[in-house]
Scaffold this motif. Structure first.
Motif, mmCIF file in Angstrom:
data_model
loop_
_atom_site.group_PDB
_atom_site.id
_atom_site.type_symbol
_atom_site.label_atom_id
_atom_site.label_comp_id
_atom_site.label_asym_id
_atom_site.label_seq_id
_atom_site.Cartn_x
_atom_site.Cartn_y
_atom_site.Cartn_z
ATOM 1 N N ALA A 7 0.816 -1.210 0.000
ATOM 2 C CA ALA A 7 0.000 0.000 0.000
ATOM 3 C C ALA A 7 0.849 1.259 0.000
ATOM 4 N N SER A 8 2.075 1.162 0.481
ATOM 5 C CA SER A 8 2.914 2.344 0.597
ATOM 6 C C SER A 8 3.532 2.786 -0.717
ATOM 7 N N GLY A 9 3.445 1.949 -1.755
ATOM 8 C CA GLY A 9 4.009 2.346 -3.038
ATOM 9 C C GLY A 9 4.663 1.169 -3.731
ATOM 10 N N PRO A 10 5.269 1.381 -4.911
ATOM 11 C CA PRO A 10 5.867 0.294 -5.677
ATOM 12 C C PRO A 10 7.099 -0.256 -4.974
ATOM 13 N N PRO A 11 7.461 -1.525 -5.257
ATOM 14 C CA PRO A 11 8.627 -2.115 -4.619
ATOM 15 C C PRO A 11 9.914 -1.472 -5.110
ATOM 16 N N HIS A 12 10.939 -1.542 -4.274
ATOM 17 C CA HIS A 12 12.246 -1.025 -4.673
ATOM 18 C C HIS A 12 12.841 -1.909 -5.758
ATOM 19 N N ILE A 13 13.370 -1.307 -6.795
ATOM 20 C CA ILE A 13 14.009 -2.046 -7.886
ATOM 21 C C ILE A 13 15.490 -1.700 -7.887
ATOM 22 N N ALA A 14 16.326 -2.697 -7.680
ATOM 23 C CA ALA A 14 17.763 -2.466 -7.574
ATOM 24 C C ALA A 14 18.375 -2.200 -8.940
ATOM 25 N N ALA A 15 19.267 -1.227 -8.982
ATOM 26 C CA ALA A 15 19.989 -0.932 -10.218
ATOM 27 C C ALA A 15 20.810 -2.146 -10.625
ATOM 28 N N GLY A 16 20.949 -2.337 -11.946
ATOM 29 C CA GLY A 16 21.739 -3.442 -12.446
ATOM 30 C C GLY A 16 20.968 -4.737 -12.605
ATOM 31 N N THR A 17 19.683 -4.757 -12.288
ATOM 32 C CA THR A 17 18.859 -5.941 -12.451
ATOM 33 C C THR A 17 18.049 -5.841 -13.742
ATOM 34 N N VAL A 18 17.527 -6.990 -14.194
ATOM 35 C CA VAL A 18 16.717 -6.950 -15.406
ATOM 36 C C VAL A 18 15.443 -6.129 -15.179
ATOM 37 N N GLN A 19 14.922 -6.150 -13.958
ATOM 38 C CA GLN A 19 13.730 -5.349 -13.660
ATOM 39 C C GLN A 19 14.003 -3.859 -13.848
ATOM 40 N N ALA A 20 15.228 -3.440 -13.516
ATOM 41 C CA ALA A 20 15.590 -2.027 -13.664
ATOM 42 C C ALA A 20 15.697 -1.614 -15.125
ATOM 43 N N ASP A 21 15.936 -2.577 -16.025
ATOM 44 C CA ASP A 21 16.054 -2.258 -17.444
ATOM 45 C C ASP A 21 14.706 -2.084 -18.128
#
Length: 210
Positions: free
Chosen positions: A19-33
């Motif tokens: 509820a507090s917002g989107p999950p943290h996405i770590a730099a350098g991961t495929v999710q970050a791309d």
């Protein structure tokens, strides 16, 4: 209503957001791309919002004839197999949630460029081997599809998957192999989605290749 199984990315896997917002996405991961919904909206020239995500390719689809498994499920294990080291598939849907427009991004990272090229070759050969198929979803419903691939290069291929019975409804796809990564983008809509899928693929491939 278009058949939402078409992108082959598991529409039933809706992520739970805190509820507090989107999950943290770590730099350098495929999710970050991945391109953000806002960026995809600008490139596709229509408003989209985040939808389902998966961190592994789904099992091959049930399809007839069986040799059409790659064309029917280009983002599944039929192409990506088990040799990948990182994978993400993310679908963005139209802001009105009507199912009239979807964008799917896939990034698969392999241990080396040889395995990435093998996956790309499997995709390109599978597309040329199949012109049409009948797909069966998890509920036993069937849908018929026609595939039309453009001549591939050593690093890129583009194709269209059109669903029978839904006037003008089709998915335009592009795939690019980039070093150790195989990226794919599909844009599904009624009408010509090729310009939109080209713009999204160009930018996603640049991000992955940085």
């Amino acid at each position: 209503m278009p058949c939402l199984v078409l992108a082959g990315i598991g529409w039933w896997l809706w992520p739970t957001q805190p509820a507090s917002g989107p999950p943290h996405i770590a730099a350098g991961t495929v999710q970050a791309d991945l391109l953000s919904p806002d960026r995809v909206s600008r490139l596709a020239m229509t408003a989209v919002v985040a939808g389902a995500q998966s961190n592994r390719p789904h099992e091959p689809l049930t399809v007839s004839p069986a040799h059409c498994a790659v064309a029917a499920g280009p983002t599944t294990q039929s192409v990506y197999g088990q040799a990948w080291t990182a994978y993400v598939s993310a679908t963005y849907k139209d802001a009105g949630a009507t199912g009239a427009y979807t964008v799917n991004q896939v990034i698969g990272v392999f241990p080396d460029s040889e395995k990435a090229n093998t996956a790309f070759s499997t995709l390109a050969k599978g597309l040329t081997a199949c012109s049409s198929s009948t797909r069966t979803d998890q509920d036993g419903r069937t849908s018929k599809w026609t595939y039309k691939a453009q001549p591939s290069t050593q690093v890129a291929v583009a194709w269209t998957a059109a669903q029978h019975g839904d006037a003008d409804w089709a998915c335009s796809h592009q795939a690019r192999v980039n070093g150790t990564s195989l990226v794919q983008v599909s844009v599904c809509q009624a009408g010509d989605a090729q310009p939109a899928v080209a713009r999204v693929t160009d930018e996603l491939a640049r991000r992955v290749g940085r």
